[in-house]
Write a protein that holds these residues in place. Structure first.
Motif, PDB file in Angstrom:
ATOM      1  N   HIS A 222       0.834  -1.198   0.000  1.00 37.39           N
ATOM      2  CA  HIS A 222       0.000   0.000   0.000  1.00 37.39           C
ATOM      3  C   HIS A 222       0.873   1.254   0.000  1.00 37.39           C
ATOM      4  CE1 HIS A 222      -2.846  -3.035   1.398  1.00 37.39           C
ATOM      5  NE2 HIS A 222      -3.830  -2.199   1.126  1.00 37.39           N
ATOM      6  N   LEU A 223       0.430   2.258  -0.737  1.00 40.26           N
ATOM      7  CA  LEU A 223       1.002   3.588  -0.585  1.00 40.26           C
ATOM      8  C   LEU A 223       0.427   4.220   0.689  1.00 40.26           C
ATOM      9  CD1 LEU A 223       0.683   5.121  -4.181  1.00 40.26           C
ATOM     10  CD2 LEU A 223       2.655   3.961  -3.194  1.00 40.26           C
ATOM     11  N   GLY A 224       1.160   5.159   1.254  1.00 38.83           N
ATOM     12  CA  GLY A 224       0.605   5.940   2.344  1.00 38.83           C
ATOM     13  C   GLY A 224       0.817   5.393   3.734  1.00 38.83           C
ATOM     14  N   TYR A 225       1.538   4.269   3.872  1.00 41.37           N
ATOM     15  CA  TYR A 225       1.798   3.706   5.195  1.00 41.37           C
ATOM     16  C   TYR A 225       3.285   3.845   5.531  1.00 41.37           C
ATOM     17  CZ  TYR A 225      -2.855   1.654   5.516  1.00 41.37           C
ATOM     18  OH  TYR A 225      -4.218   1.474   5.589  1.00 41.37           O
ATOM     19  N   ALA A 226       3.557   4.393   6.708  1.00 37.16           N
ATOM     20  CA  ALA A 226       4.948   4.634   7.096  1.00 37.16           C
ATOM     21  C   ALA A 226       5.747   3.341   7.170  1.00 37.16           C
ATOM     22  CB  ALA A 226       4.997   5.365   8.440  1.00 37.16           C
ATOM     23  N   ASP A 227       5.131   2.258   7.638  1.00 38.28           N
ATOM     24  CA  ASP A 227       5.848   0.986   7.734  1.00 38.28           C
ATOM     25  C   ASP A 227       6.311   0.503   6.362  1.00 38.28           C
ATOM     26  OD1 ASP A 227       5.418   0.981  10.436  1.00 38.28           O
ATOM     27  OD2 ASP A 227       3.915  -0.609  10.437  1.00 38.28           O
ATOM     28  N   THR A 228       5.495   0.746   5.346  1.00 33.08           N
ATOM     29  CA  THR A 228       5.858   0.319   3.996  1.00 33.08           C
ATOM     30  C   THR A 228       7.059   1.093   3.489  1.00 33.08           C
ATOM     31  OG1 THR A 228       3.492  -0.018   3.637  1.00 33.08           O
ATOM     32  CG2 THR A 228       4.910  -0.149   1.705  1.00 33.08           C
ATOM     33  N   VAL A 229       7.053   2.389   3.708  1.00 34.92           N
ATOM     34  CA  VAL A 229       8.180   3.222   3.283  1.00 34.92           C
ATOM     35  C   VAL A 229       9.450   2.796   4.010  1.00 34.92           C
ATOM     36  CG1 VAL A 229       9.059   5.571   3.137  1.00 34.92           C
ATOM     37  CG2 VAL A 229       6.633   5.141   2.776  1.00 34.92           C
ATOM     38  N   ALA A 230       9.348   2.578   5.316  1.00 39.52           N
ATOM     39  CA  ALA A 230      10.522   2.182   6.100  1.00 39.52           C
ATOM     40  C   ALA A 230      11.032   0.806   5.692  1.00 39.52           C
ATOM     41  CB  ALA A 230      10.186   2.207   7.582  1.00 39.52           C
ATOM     42  N   ALA A 231      10.124  -0.070   5.247  1.00 40.84           N
ATOM     43  CA  ALA A 231      10.517  -1.431   4.880  1.00 40.84           C
ATOM     44  C   ALA A 231      11.151  -1.524   3.501  1.00 40.84           C
ATOM     45  CB  ALA A 231       9.291  -2.343   4.938  1.00 40.84           C
ATOM     46  N   LEU A 232      10.899  -0.548   2.649  1.00 42.28           N
ATOM     47  CA  LEU A 232      11.278  -0.688   1.241  1.00 42.28           C
ATOM     48  C   LEU A 232      12.777  -0.925   1.018  1.00 42.28           C
ATOM     49  CD1 LEU A 232      10.095  -0.739  -1.611  1.00 42.28           C
ATOM     50  CD2 LEU A 232      10.614   1.701  -1.771  1.00 42.28           C
ATOM     51  N   PRO A 233      13.703  -0.175   1.642  1.00 45.91           N
ATOM     52  CA  PRO A 233      15.128  -0.443   1.378  1.00 45.91           C
ATOM     53  C   PRO A 233      15.545  -1.873   1.707  1.00 45.91           C
ATOM     54  CG  PRO A 233      14.872   1.684   2.433  1.00 45.91           C
ATOM     55  CD  PRO A 233      13.534   1.011   2.503  1.00 45.91           C
ATOM     56  N   ALA A 234      15.112  -2.392   2.857  1.00 43.58           N
ATOM     57  CA  ALA A 234      15.484  -3.763   3.232  1.00 43.58           C
ATOM     58  C   ALA A 234      14.821  -4.768   2.303  1.00 43.58           C
ATOM     59  CB  ALA A 234      15.089  -4.034   4.689  1.00 43.58           C
ATOM     60  N   LEU A 235      13.595  -4.503   1.900  1.00 39.84           N
ATOM     61  CA  LEU A 235      12.896  -5.401   0.989  1.00 39.84           C
ATOM     62  C   LEU A 235      13.608  -5.473  -0.358  1.00 39.84           C
ATOM     63  CD1 LEU A 235      10.572  -7.131   0.001  1.00 39.84           C
ATOM     64  CD2 LEU A 235       9.199  -5.053  -0.260  1.00 39.84           C
ATOM     65  N   LEU A 236      13.952  -4.316  -0.914  1.00 37.24           N
ATOM     66  CA  LEU A 236      14.643  -4.298  -2.205  1.00 37.24           C
ATOM     67  C   LEU A 236      16.043  -4.903  -2.093  1.00 37.24           C
ATOM     68  CD1 LEU A 236      13.566  -0.782  -3.547  1.00 37.24           C
ATOM     69  CD2 LEU A 236      12.673  -3.033  -4.218  1.00 37.24           C
ATOM     70  N   ALA A 237      16.703  -4.691  -0.956  1.00 38.00           N
ATOM     71  CA  ALA A 237      18.027  -5.289  -0.766  1.00 38.00           C
ATOM     72  C   ALA A 237      17.945  -6.807  -0.736  1.00 38.00           C
ATOM     73  CB  ALA A 237      18.649  -4.762   0.530  1.00 38.00           C
ATOM     74  N   ASP A 238      16.897  -7.336  -0.101  1.00 38.09           N
ATOM     75  CA  ASP A 238      16.720  -8.786  -0.058  1.00 38.09           C
ATOM     76  C   ASP A 238      16.454  -9.339  -1.457  1.00 38.09           C
ATOM     77  OD1 ASP A 238      16.116 -11.224   1.913  1.00 38.09           O
ATOM     78  OD2 ASP A 238      14.649 -11.263   0.283  1.00 38.09           O
ATOM     79  N   LEU A 239      15.612  -8.671  -2.221  1.00 39.02           N
ATOM     80  CA  LEU A 239      15.363  -9.103  -3.601  1.00 39.02           C
ATOM     81  C   LEU A 239      16.660  -9.106  -4.395  1.00 39.02           C
ATOM     82  CD1 LEU A 239      12.039  -7.245  -4.492  1.00 39.02           C
ATOM     83  CD2 LEU A 239      12.328  -9.561  -3.615  1.00 39.02           C
ATOM     84  N   ASP A 240      17.466  -8.072  -4.212  1.00 41.98           N
ATOM     85  CA  ASP A 240      18.728  -7.963  -4.928  1.00 41.98           C
ATOM     86  C   ASP A 240      19.662  -9.125  -4.581  1.00 41.98           C
ATOM     87  OD1 ASP A 240      20.649  -6.498  -6.600  1.00 41.98           O
ATOM     88  OD2 ASP A 240      21.702  -6.117  -4.716  1.00 41.98           O
TER      89      ASP A 240
END
Length: 254
Positions: A222-240
């Motif tokens: 979801h857009l608009g949730y602080a937890d999602t924004v905070a999670a994005l760098p770690a999530l993308l790093a794991d995918l990488d």
């Protein structure tokens, strides 16, 4: 620069984008070109043909399993500053997203439609008012889907490729028929639910996605949730680290 250095730089750029102040969107209008000056009146532009993906069912919840690609799909509403920060962070990390926008959200923040497309992301339809669409009649569902489709067409020239039902993980058959009538031959579901809308904390959002994700996964965020924004760098790093590339849903299936 080695591949490892490059991945590290991308992850650092994503984290910096989230930590920094959100840059306001320019909001520049994109007006249609002037009509031709010929003596005869110009014919109205034909509506774009619906995009079809041969061999795919009406409702799609994942892509091919033989390619290391995934689709991070976002229910589009919420604080526009958070949405812009998330889009910028994804772009700096080389990720492309799919945003299913709510029509009345686009009414309030029309510049975000072009911002999403200009970032190389998919933009689609998540109904006009984000109501329980499966509880509606077929005629009511069509009106709800079509209202958002017309917002998208007015803002971008296209209704987009994707429709996702609101307040439901799957569309009932009458909603699928309504979506097809509005120009969406496929309904976009998902197989991985981040549960970010429950605000479980950024680490939990990352775990909820990275645990079950695999080749071809379509992920609900979801857009608009602080937890999602905070999670994005770690999530993308794991995918990488796992060699998974975050692409638009259109690219996932093409």
């Amino acid at each position: 620069m080695t591949p490892t250095d490059r991945r590290g730089a991308l992850r650092a750029g994503a984290a910096a984008a989230l930590a920094g102040a959100v840059t306001a969107a320019c909001g520049t209008d994109r007006r249609p070109a002037d009509p031709p000056s010929a003596a005869a009146p110009a014919e109205p532009a034909a509506a774009p043909l619906p995009r079809r993906f041969p061999g795919r069912p009406t409702e799609i919840d994942h892509g091919p399993r033989d390619r290391a690609r995934v689709a991070l799909t976002f229910h589009g509403q919420g604080d526009p500053a958070v949405a812009r920060a998330l889009l910028t962070a994804a772009e700096r990390a080389g990720a492309r997203l799919t945003v299913l926008a709510v029509g009345d959200w686009l009414d309030r923040y029309p510049d975000l439609a072009r911002r999403i497309l200009d970032g190389g992301h998919d933009l689609g339809n998540h109904t006009q008012r984000h109501v329980d669409i499966n509880a509606m009649t077929e005629a009511q569902a069509y009106a709800e889907i079509n209202a958002c489709a017309q917002r998208l067409r007015r803002l971008t020239g296209s209704i987009g490729t994707w429709f996702r039902p609101s307040r439901a993980p799957h569309a009932l058959p009458h909603v699928q028929r309504a979506a097809a009538r509005a120009g969406y031959p496929h309904v976009l579901g998902y197989e991985v639910d981040s549960l970010d809308f429950t605000s479980p904390g950024a680490p939990a959002v990352v775990r909820n996605v990275t645990g079950p994700i695999r080749n071809g996964s379509v992920v609900s965020l979801h857009l608009g949730y602080a937890d999602t924004v905070a999670a994005l760098p770690a999530l993308l790093a794991d995918l990488d680290r796992r060699g998974l590339r975050a692409v638009t849903t259109t690219e996932l299936l093409t």
